[in-house]
Design a protein around this motif. Sequence first.
Motif, PDB file in Angstrom:
ATOM      1  N   TYR A   4      -4.566 -33.589 -10.874  1.00  0.00           N
ATOM      2  CA  TYR A   4      -5.556 -34.228 -12.382  1.00  0.00           C
ATOM      3  C   TYR A   4      -5.494 -33.707 -13.358  1.00  0.00           C
ATOM      4  O   TYR A   4      -6.140 -32.020 -13.224  1.00  0.00           O
ATOM      5  CB  TYR A   4      -6.599 -35.007 -12.337  1.00  0.00           C
ATOM      6  N   ILE A   5      -4.734 -33.537 -14.888  1.00  0.00           N
ATOM      7  CA  ILE A   5      -5.686 -32.554 -16.383  1.00  0.00           C
ATOM      8  C   ILE A   5      -6.349 -33.290 -16.891  1.00  0.00           C
ATOM      9  O   ILE A   5      -5.564 -34.097 -17.615  1.00  0.00           O
ATOM     10  CB  ILE A   5      -3.989 -31.936 -16.512  1.00  0.00           C
ATOM     11  N   LYS A  37      -7.381 -34.453 -20.315  1.00  0.00           N
ATOM     12  CA  LYS A  37      -6.319 -34.421 -21.600  1.00  0.00           C
ATOM     13  C   LYS A  37      -7.048 -35.748 -22.582  1.00  0.00           C
ATOM     14  O   LYS A  37      -6.691 -36.755 -21.583  1.00  0.00           O
ATOM     15  CB  LYS A  37      -4.948 -35.048 -21.194  1.00  0.00           C
ATOM     16  N   GLU A  38      -7.440 -35.274 -23.352  1.00  0.00           N
ATOM     17  CA  GLU A  38      -7.928 -36.351 -24.026  1.00  0.00           C
ATOM     18  C   GLU A  38      -9.309 -36.540 -23.255  1.00  0.00           C
ATOM     19  O   GLU A  38      -9.275 -38.238 -23.954  1.00  0.00           O
ATOM     20  CB  GLU A  38      -6.858 -37.619 -25.170  1.00  0.00           C
ATOM     21  N   VAL A  62      -5.575 -36.958 -15.742  1.00  0.00           N
ATOM     22  CA  VAL A  62      -4.378 -37.422 -16.092  1.00  0.00           C
ATOM     23  C   VAL A  62      -3.567 -37.504 -15.109  1.00  0.00           C
ATOM     24  O   VAL A  62      -3.630 -35.820 -14.871  1.00  0.00           O
ATOM     25  CB  VAL A  62      -3.617 -37.627 -17.454  1.00  0.00           C
ATOM     26  N   GLY A  96      -1.366 -35.595 -12.712  1.00  0.00           N
ATOM     27  CA  GLY A  96      -0.115 -34.372 -12.991  1.00  0.00           C
ATOM     28  C   GLY A  96       1.313 -34.238 -11.933  1.00  0.00           C
ATOM     29  O   GLY A  96       1.275 -35.624 -11.030  1.00  0.00           O
ATOM     30  N   ARG A 151      -4.430 -42.966 -14.401  1.00  0.00           N
ATOM     31  CA  ARG A 151      -5.776 -42.120 -15.464  1.00  0.00           C
ATOM     32  C   ARG A 151      -7.516 -42.426 -15.035  1.00  0.00           C
ATOM     33  O   ARG A 151      -7.690 -43.519 -14.258  1.00  0.00           O
ATOM     34  CB  ARG A 151      -6.052 -42.574 -16.992  1.00  0.00           C
ATOM     35  N   VAL A 193     -10.952 -28.234 -16.522  1.00  0.00           N
ATOM     36  CA  VAL A 193      -9.621 -28.329 -17.546  1.00  0.00           C
ATOM     37  C   VAL A 193      -8.552 -29.258 -16.511  1.00  0.00           C
ATOM     38  O   VAL A 193      -6.939 -29.427 -16.639  1.00  0.00           O
ATOM     39  CB  VAL A 193      -8.414 -26.801 -18.022  1.00  0.00           C
ATOM     40  N   GLY A 194      -8.415 -29.151 -14.790  1.00  0.00           N
ATOM     41  CA  GLY A 194      -8.375 -29.914 -13.774  1.00  0.00           C
ATOM     42  C   GLY A 194      -8.951 -30.032 -12.534  1.00  0.00           C
ATOM     43  O   GLY A 194     -10.065 -29.326 -12.754  1.00  0.00           O
TER      44      GLY A 194
END
Length: 157
Positions: free
Chosen positions: A56-57, A59-60, A64, A66, A76, A127-128
């Motif tokens: 999972y990455i 994002k905002e 999310v 990956g 999400r 970051v993930g």
Amino acid sequence: MAEDLIIATGSKAEQYQSLIPQIQALIEGELDLIANLANIAAALKEQFGWFWAGFYIVKENELVVGPFQGPVACTRIRKGRGVCGASWEKAQTIIVPDVEKFPGHIACSSLSRSEIVVPVIRNNEVVGVLDADSEAYNRFDTTDQHYLEKIVELIQW
């Protein structure tokens, strides 16, 4: 390196020790993050036969989905929610022997029984996350934690 994976036998540690150089060879010189995450997820799933393995990455302000291997996944995840969100929030690896006993567990699949989530930390920021699920209880332990943390360190994020 040819894109062939040599599946090792032996102890869990021996399997990781065989897999890590293969992952290094797969991602060496490849600058595309998605390609590298995809190959790492595939290598882990092939070697260990886990139910689900992937990333999972961030994002905002959400995780999310990956690259992954396995059945469809939650798309999400909010910070602090489920095992992945908790790992992100705490910036630490979480091992869950029985997902039904984890407060706020997100059941992306009712077949998942145990889970490990390893944060990918760069410049003191998550970051993930690397997420792995098994259909067996108590599948993951500190050996997995040790080697999966080494694997996420290899990723050029």
